[in-house]
Design an enzyme around this catalytic site. Structure first.
Site, PDB file in Angstrom:
ATOM      1  N   THR A  31       0.843  -1.198   0.000  1.00 33.05           N
ATOM      2  CA  THR A  31       0.000   0.000   0.000  1.00 33.05           C
ATOM      3  C   THR A  31       0.882   1.254   0.000  1.00 33.05           C
ATOM      4  O   THR A  31       0.619   2.208  -0.744  1.00 33.05           O
ATOM      5  CB  THR A  31      -0.948   0.001   1.219  1.00 33.05           C
ATOM      6  OG1 THR A  31      -1.464  -1.327   1.408  1.00 33.05           O
ATOM      7  CG2 THR A  31      -2.108   0.947   1.008  1.00 33.05           C
ATOM      8  N   ASP A  84      -1.246  -4.067   8.938  1.00 33.24           N
ATOM      9  CA  ASP A  84      -1.700  -5.455   8.791  1.00 33.24           C
ATOM     10  C   ASP A  84      -3.073  -5.646   9.423  1.00 33.24           C
ATOM     11  O   ASP A  84      -3.872  -6.452   8.958  1.00 33.24           O
ATOM     12  CB  ASP A  84      -0.669  -6.397   9.418  1.00 33.24           C
ATOM     13  CG  ASP A  84       0.661  -6.278   8.718  1.00 33.24           C
ATOM     14  OD1 ASP A  84       0.712  -6.538   7.504  1.00 33.24           O
ATOM     15  OD2 ASP A  84       1.649  -5.876   9.364  1.00 33.24           O
ATOM     16  N   GLY A  95       4.249  -4.572  10.697  1.00 28.33           N
ATOM     17  CA  GLY A  95       5.490  -5.347  10.715  1.00 28.33           C
ATOM     18  C   GLY A  95       5.462  -6.588   9.858  1.00 28.33           C
ATOM     19  O   GLY A  95       6.426  -7.355   9.851  1.00 28.33           O
ATOM     20  N   GLU A 103       9.479   1.960  11.165  1.00 31.74           N
ATOM     21  CA  GLU A 103       8.129   2.522  11.010  1.00 31.74           C
ATOM     22  C   GLU A 103       7.695   3.189  12.316  1.00 31.74           C
ATOM     23  O   GLU A 103       7.111   4.272  12.305  1.00 31.74           O
ATOM     24  CB  GLU A 103       7.141   1.414  10.635  1.00 31.74           C
ATOM     25  CG  GLU A 103       7.358   0.881   9.225  1.00 31.74           C
ATOM     26  CD  GLU A 103       6.517  -0.344   8.896  1.00 31.74           C
ATOM     27  OE1 GLU A 103       6.347  -0.599   7.707  1.00 31.74           O
ATOM     28  OE2 GLU A 103       6.043  -1.034   9.809  1.00 31.74           O
ATOM     29  N   LYS A 121      -8.582  -4.976   6.434  1.00 28.79           N
ATOM     30  CA  LYS A 121      -7.649  -4.864   7.559  1.00 28.79           C
ATOM     31  C   LYS A 121      -8.335  -4.399   8.843  1.00 28.79           C
ATOM     32  O   LYS A 121      -7.749  -4.457   9.917  1.00 28.79           O
ATOM     33  CB  LYS A 121      -6.512  -3.885   7.215  1.00 28.79           C
ATOM     34  CG  LYS A 121      -5.729  -4.203   5.933  1.00 28.79           C
ATOM     35  CD  LYS A 121      -4.782  -5.328   6.127  1.00 28.79           C
ATOM     36  CE  LYS A 121      -3.930  -5.641   4.915  1.00 28.79           C
ATOM     37  NZ  LYS A 121      -2.889  -4.701   4.591  1.00 28.79           N
TER      38      LYS A 121
HETATM   39  C1  5RP Z   1       5.537  -3.422   6.892  1.00 24.04           C
HETATM   40  C2  5RP Z   1       4.186  -3.047   7.363  1.00 24.04           C
HETATM   41  C3  5RP Z   1       3.125  -2.826   6.349  1.00 24.04           C
HETATM   42  O1  5RP Z   1       2.560  -1.575   6.536  1.00 24.04           O
HETATM   43  C4  5RP Z   1       2.083  -3.873   6.513  1.00 24.04           C
HETATM   44  O2  5RP Z   1       2.682  -5.154   6.432  1.00 24.04           O
HETATM   45  C5  5RP Z   1       0.985  -3.755   5.451  1.00 24.04           C
HETATM   46  O3  5RP Z   1       1.496  -4.126   4.209  1.00 24.04           O
HETATM   47  P1  5RP Z   1       0.633  -4.087   2.893  1.00 24.04           P
HETATM   48  O4  5RP Z   1       0.380  -2.655   2.578  1.00 24.04           O
HETATM   49  O5  5RP Z   1       1.520  -4.759   1.865  1.00 24.04           O
HETATM   50  O6  5RP Z   1      -0.634  -4.856   3.131  1.00 24.04           O
HETATM   51  O7  5RP Z   1       3.926  -2.909   8.528  1.00 24.04           O
HETATM   52  O8  5RP Z   1       6.398  -3.707   7.963  1.00 24.04           O
END
Ligand code: 5RP
Length: 219
Positions: A31, A84, A95, A103, A121
């Site tokens: 994202t 997530d 993470g 982050e 989510k």
């Molecule tokens: C990376 C993260 C991401 O923000 C989380 O995993 C979401 O990822 P995605 O946008 O691919 O669903 O915390 O460490």
């Protein structure tokens, strides 16, 4: 609507929060990558970015966007990143991409954290997604034993080394009814660098993409 389309919607919506000459904190993941691609379209209007991972820094540079070290900036008005899992209280699990520590640092240093995600989510209670924990390598087994005492089922994320040279443990089976308390308790275990609960410093704005467009939740 596919999750990819939903992510694209919120990546575009997050651009509306960016103001002229700002330094923008940029997250990690699929994202956040879409957000980076949108940011590239207005790169002449911003002063630069601070990235939460080497991967995002590389993508930003690939677009010709200036990447600064956090130490080089005195003020970071905004941080945009995915998650997530998220609750309506704007508490998050992050993470999945192993970038949680940087982050969390960039989020902490930012005035406003805009979290962008597809609406799958959004959860009632955090913890279905295994909670990532970054650990100093020599402490991995010790930390895992402490997590079992907290009721968790820790699993070493094989073959992953973080940007900080550490390892990741993913913890299942945690009932996260009090994310602020659990975030603090896990961070107090010796050898833990940080955990993927973003509750003490959650998001300020949560943009969720779905078939009804973008839903905006605020703290
Ligand atoms: C990376 C993260 C991401 O923000 C989380 O995993 C979401 O990822 P995605 O946008 O691919 O669903 O915390 O460490």
């Amino acid at each position: 609507m596919s999750p990819e389309q939903a992510k694209q919607l919120v990546a575009e919506a997050a651009i509306e929060y960016i103001e002229w000459d700002w330094v923008v904190g940029v997250g990690t993941g699929s994202t956040a990558n879409l957000f980076i691609d949108e940011l590239a379209k207005m790169k002449g209007k911003i002063d630069g970015t601070v990235a939460s991972s080497e991967a995002s820094a590389e993508r930003l540079r690939g677009h010709g966007i200036r990447v600064l070290e956090l130490d080089q900036v005195s003020e970071l008005p905004i941080y945009v990143d995915g998650a997530d899992e998220a609750t309506k209280h704007l508490h998050l699990i992050k993470g999945g991409g192993a970038a949680l520590t940087r982050e969390k640092i960039v989020a902490a240093a930012s005035d406003k954290f805009v979290c962008i995600a597809d609406d799958s989510k959004l959860v009632g209670v955090l913890g279905e997604f295994p909670l990532p924990i970054e650990v100093i390598p020599m402490a991995r087994s010790y930390v895992s034993r402490q997590l079992v005492k907290l009721g968790g089922m820790p699993e070493y994320r094989q073959g992953v080394v973080t940007d900080n040279g550490n390892q990741i443990i993913d913890v299942r089976n945690l009932q996260i009814s009090n994310p602020v308390e659990l975030e603090r308790d896990i961070n107090q275990i010796a050898g833990v660098v940080t955990n993927g609960l973003f509750a003490q410093r959650g998001a300020d704005v949560l943009l969720l993409g779905g078939s009804n467009g973008v839903t905006r939740l605020t703290a």
